[in-house]
Design a protein around this motif. Sequence first.
Motif, PDB file in Angstrom:
ATOM      1  N   VAL A 264      -2.715  38.230  35.170  1.00  0.00           N
ATOM      2  CA  VAL A 264      -2.334  39.094  36.623  1.00  0.00           C
ATOM      3  C   VAL A 264      -2.622  41.041  35.735  1.00  0.00           C
ATOM      4  O   VAL A 264      -1.850  41.174  35.055  1.00  0.00           O
ATOM      5  CB  VAL A 264      -0.724  38.609  36.610  1.00  0.00           C
ATOM      6  N   TYR A 265      -2.563  41.658  36.974  1.00  0.00           N
ATOM      7  CA  TYR A 265      -3.327  43.070  36.644  1.00  0.00           C
ATOM      8  C   TYR A 265      -2.984  43.188  38.067  1.00  0.00           C
ATOM      9  O   TYR A 265      -2.931  42.995  39.465  1.00  0.00           O
ATOM     10  CB  TYR A 265      -4.069  43.516  35.876  1.00  0.00           C
ATOM     11  N   GLY A 266      -2.400  45.258  38.367  1.00  0.00           N
ATOM     12  CA  GLY A 266      -1.856  45.851  39.116  1.00  0.00           C
ATOM     13  C   GLY A 266      -3.136  47.402  39.237  1.00  0.00           C
ATOM     14  O   GLY A 266      -2.544  47.879  37.785  1.00  0.00           O
ATOM     15  N   GLU A 267      -2.891  48.096  39.952  1.00  0.00           N
ATOM     16  CA  GLU A 267      -2.641  49.389  40.231  1.00  0.00           C
ATOM     17  C   GLU A 267      -2.270  50.038  41.416  1.00  0.00           C
ATOM     18  O   GLU A 267      -1.229  49.404  42.113  1.00  0.00           O
ATOM     19  CB  GLU A 267      -4.331  49.058  40.758  1.00  0.00           C
ATOM     20  N   THR A 268      -2.262  51.219  40.739  1.00  0.00           N
ATOM     21  CA  THR A 268      -1.301  52.271  42.237  1.00  0.00           C
ATOM     22  C   THR A 268      -2.098  52.895  42.449  1.00  0.00           C
ATOM     23  O   THR A 268      -3.368  53.088  41.943  1.00  0.00           O
ATOM     24  CB  THR A 268       0.309  52.899  41.212  1.00  0.00           C
ATOM     25  N   CYS A 269      -1.659  54.411  43.188  1.00  0.00           N
ATOM     26  CA  CYS A 269      -2.106  54.943  44.010  1.00  0.00           C
ATOM     27  C   CYS A 269      -1.721  56.645  43.417  1.00  0.00           C
ATOM     28  O   CYS A 269      -0.688  56.805  43.699  1.00  0.00           O
ATOM     29  CB  CYS A 269      -2.771  54.845  45.567  1.00  0.00           C
ATOM     30  N   PRO A 270      -2.539  58.111  43.528  1.00  0.00           N
ATOM     31  CA  PRO A 270      -1.537  58.838  43.793  1.00  0.00           C
ATOM     32  C   PRO A 270      -0.443  58.830  44.708  1.00  0.00           C
ATOM     33  O   PRO A 270       0.433  59.438  44.213  1.00  0.00           O
ATOM     34  CB  PRO A 270      -3.045  59.936  43.853  1.00  0.00           C
ATOM     35  N   LEU A 317       2.802  52.716  34.522  1.00  0.00           N
ATOM     36  CA  LEU A 317       1.580  53.247  34.143  1.00  0.00           C
ATOM     37  C   LEU A 317       1.966  53.784  32.532  1.00  0.00           C
ATOM     38  O   LEU A 317       0.982  53.217  31.692  1.00  0.00           O
ATOM     39  CB  LEU A 317       1.110  54.224  35.264  1.00  0.00           C
ATOM     40  N   ARG A 318       3.130  53.955  31.944  1.00  0.00           N
ATOM     41  CA  ARG A 318       3.009  54.609  30.693  1.00  0.00           C
ATOM     42  C   ARG A 318       3.275  52.799  30.118  1.00  0.00           C
ATOM     43  O   ARG A 318       2.683  52.753  28.689  1.00  0.00           O
ATOM     44  CB  ARG A 318       4.297  55.184  30.231  1.00  0.00           C
ATOM     45  N   THR A 319       4.080  51.731  30.693  1.00  0.00           N
ATOM     46  CA  THR A 319       3.818  50.224  30.259  1.00  0.00           C
ATOM     47  C   THR A 319       2.714  49.770  29.945  1.00  0.00           C
ATOM     48  O   THR A 319       3.199  48.510  29.482  1.00  0.00           O
ATOM     49  CB  THR A 319       5.288  49.879  30.086  1.00  0.00           C
ATOM     50  N   ASN A 320       2.188  50.051  30.845  1.00  0.00           N
ATOM     51  CA  ASN A 320       1.025  49.013  30.902  1.00  0.00           C
ATOM     52  C   ASN A 320       1.178  48.192  32.080  1.00  0.00           C
ATOM     53  O   ASN A 320       0.816  46.908  32.015  1.00  0.00           O
ATOM     54  CB  ASN A 320       0.339  48.541  30.354  1.00  0.00           C
ATOM     55  N   ASP A 321       2.137  47.893  32.849  1.00  0.00           N
ATOM     56  CA  ASP A 321       2.439  47.129  34.183  1.00  0.00           C
ATOM     57  C   ASP A 321       2.042  46.847  34.945  1.00  0.00           C
ATOM     58  O   ASP A 321       1.526  46.433  35.600  1.00  0.00           O
ATOM     59  CB  ASP A 321       3.841  47.192  33.794  1.00  0.00           C
ATOM     60  N   LEU A 322       1.220  48.737  35.484  1.00  0.00           N
ATOM     61  CA  LEU A 322      -0.062  48.819  36.345  1.00  0.00           C
ATOM     62  C   LEU A 322      -1.496  49.168  34.973  1.00  0.00           C
ATOM     63  O   LEU A 322      -1.013  50.059  34.514  1.00  0.00           O
ATOM     64  CB  LEU A 322       0.494  49.560  36.750  1.00  0.00           C
ATOM     65  N   GLN A 323      -2.171  48.784  35.196  1.00  0.00           N
ATOM     66  CA  GLN A 323      -3.132  49.353  34.328  1.00  0.00           C
ATOM     67  C   GLN A 323      -3.716  50.479  34.461  1.00  0.00           C
ATOM     68  O   GLN A 323      -4.978  51.039  34.106  1.00  0.00           O
ATOM     69  CB  GLN A 323      -4.147  47.896  34.337  1.00  0.00           C
ATOM     70  N   MET A 324      -4.119  50.762  36.208  1.00  0.00           N
ATOM     71  CA  MET A 324      -5.408  52.033  36.287  1.00  0.00           C
ATOM     72  C   MET A 324      -4.253  52.259  37.499  1.00  0.00           C
ATOM     73  O   MET A 324      -3.849  52.220  38.424  1.00  0.00           O
ATOM     74  CB  MET A 324      -6.554  51.060  36.647  1.00  0.00           C
ATOM     75  N   VAL A 325      -5.400  53.873  38.295  1.00  0.00           N
ATOM     76  CA  VAL A 325      -4.834  54.261  39.565  1.00  0.00           C
ATOM     77  C   VAL A 325      -6.135  54.079  40.615  1.00  0.00           C
ATOM     78  O   VAL A 325      -6.928  55.199  39.657  1.00  0.00           O
ATOM     79  CB  VAL A 325      -4.490  56.040  38.970  1.00  0.00           C
ATOM     80  N   SER A 326      -6.503  53.450  41.198  1.00  0.00           N
ATOM     81  CA  SER A 326      -7.129  54.282  42.213  1.00  0.00           C
ATOM     82  C   SER A 326      -6.537  54.780  42.877  1.00  0.00           C
ATOM     83  O   SER A 326      -5.778  55.242  43.644  1.00  0.00           O
ATOM     84  CB  SER A 326      -7.555  52.785  42.945  1.00  0.00           C
ATOM     85  N   THR A 327      -7.661  54.794  44.406  1.00  0.00           N
ATOM     86  CA  THR A 327      -7.126  56.003  45.313  1.00  0.00           C
ATOM     87  C   THR A 327      -7.076  55.833  46.436  1.00  0.00           C
ATOM     88  O   THR A 327      -6.230  55.871  47.209  1.00  0.00           O
ATOM     89  CB  THR A 327      -7.781  57.463  46.040  1.00  0.00           C
TER      90      THR A 327
END
Length: 477
Positions: A264-270, A317-327
């Motif tokens: 399971v993975y996740g992204e956030t956005c700016p 983002l620091r702990t890698n509970d979210l793996q990346m940032v898209s827009t």
Amino acid sequence: MSTTLITGGTVVSATGRTQADVLVDGEKIVALISPGASPFGTINADLTIDATGKYVIPGGVDAHTHMQLPFGGTNASDTFETGTRAAAWGGTTTIIDFAVQRYGERVQDGLAHWHELAAGNCAIDYGFHQIIGGVDDDALKAMDSLVDEGITSYKLFMAYPGVFYSDDAQVLRAMQKATGHGLLTMMHAENGPAIDVLAAQLAESGKTSPYYHGIARAWQLEEEATHRAIMLADVTGAPLYVVHVSAKQAVEQLAAARDKGRNVYGETCPQYLYLSLEDQLGARSEEWGDFEGAKWVCSTPLRSREEGHQDAMWQALRTNDLQMVSTDHCPFCMKEQKELGKDDFRAIPNGIGSIEHRVDLLYQGVVTGQIALERWVELIATTPARMFGLYGRKGVIAPGADADIVVYDPAGHTSIGLGEGRTHHMNMDHSAWQGYEIDGHVDVVLSRGSVVVADGEFKGTKGHGSYLKRDLSQYLV
């Protein structure tokens, strides 16, 4: 083929940094050379770029964009031409957009249409995810051929009943199909039917301003849907990637699943790192009154700063509970588009334009100590390339990789927004980031060895971008 030598810079990867010169031959990186220790002797390149005092990083990979998306009775205002040009200005050299199938449409027709929209128009390279907006026998059969098309991920919606929505049974069937092909399931995780009830109740009571868009889409409905998606993925064995995570409680669901070893993975956005319910959705202006907040209507919505969601996104983002940032780049103008919902927030087209600013906004997180320099590169380039089957070609500066390279000046400065001395190249009549200041600057951008941005000018060409057939994810357990 022409050669380019980038000299004097610090090459930054997801795992470290080193002083090295980068040699490009044609469209590929052919060597990283320690300064003063070239095994080739004197290199007389056709073009030499001085990167002294600057970072040399892989071009950004924005894995979540919506060019020309039909939504809310209109279309996203950036075309593939204008949107990819803006991306290049901001140091992004690859996008992965979403081909669209809606209720009553065939998957193959939607994909063919997206190829028509993009082909010959992009300034940078591009790939596609596939939106499955009507899960039925025909759509499930069409999923059998996606990998052959170089599309190794698809998106489902737990929101937007009547447009893209899939119920739990449809999600289950799609995930079962995806598991057999190695497809990555991307999920818009919000409880759409419940949101529609809350939104209708707010509108009926006269609460129609953009602020109430955020109230209707309560964080509980993001957390609940995220948990439900995780459970359905667990039943089917399907790997899951949750898009545009905005609520700290949704992150907690992802973290708990990952702690149990689930794929399971996740992204956030700016926007979820910087903007808020109170400051943006609740904004007022002389021109628009309390409709000013429409500039920031997107889904999932901006969350309350008082509740600490923004700080939680940075921490994840620091702990890698979210793996990346898209827009989740999905721009609409205020005039004639956002103002469709001037009397009812439910009719405001959902979307924010950020494709030009993601690299800069994340770099500001380096400046303020939110993330490390290497983590910046990992979030904006390396992990997106790995997650979506592009690593080796994209997301890394190494021999054999495409020469997608950004020279970034940490001593430079970028002022975002419309107006003199500011940067705004997206096809919009406003900026969601008006007035933001960045302690860094994108100086030079190369896409497959061609300079597309330099000396404060766009030097790229329409049609330079190529379609990328993607491999299966290189990030999954």
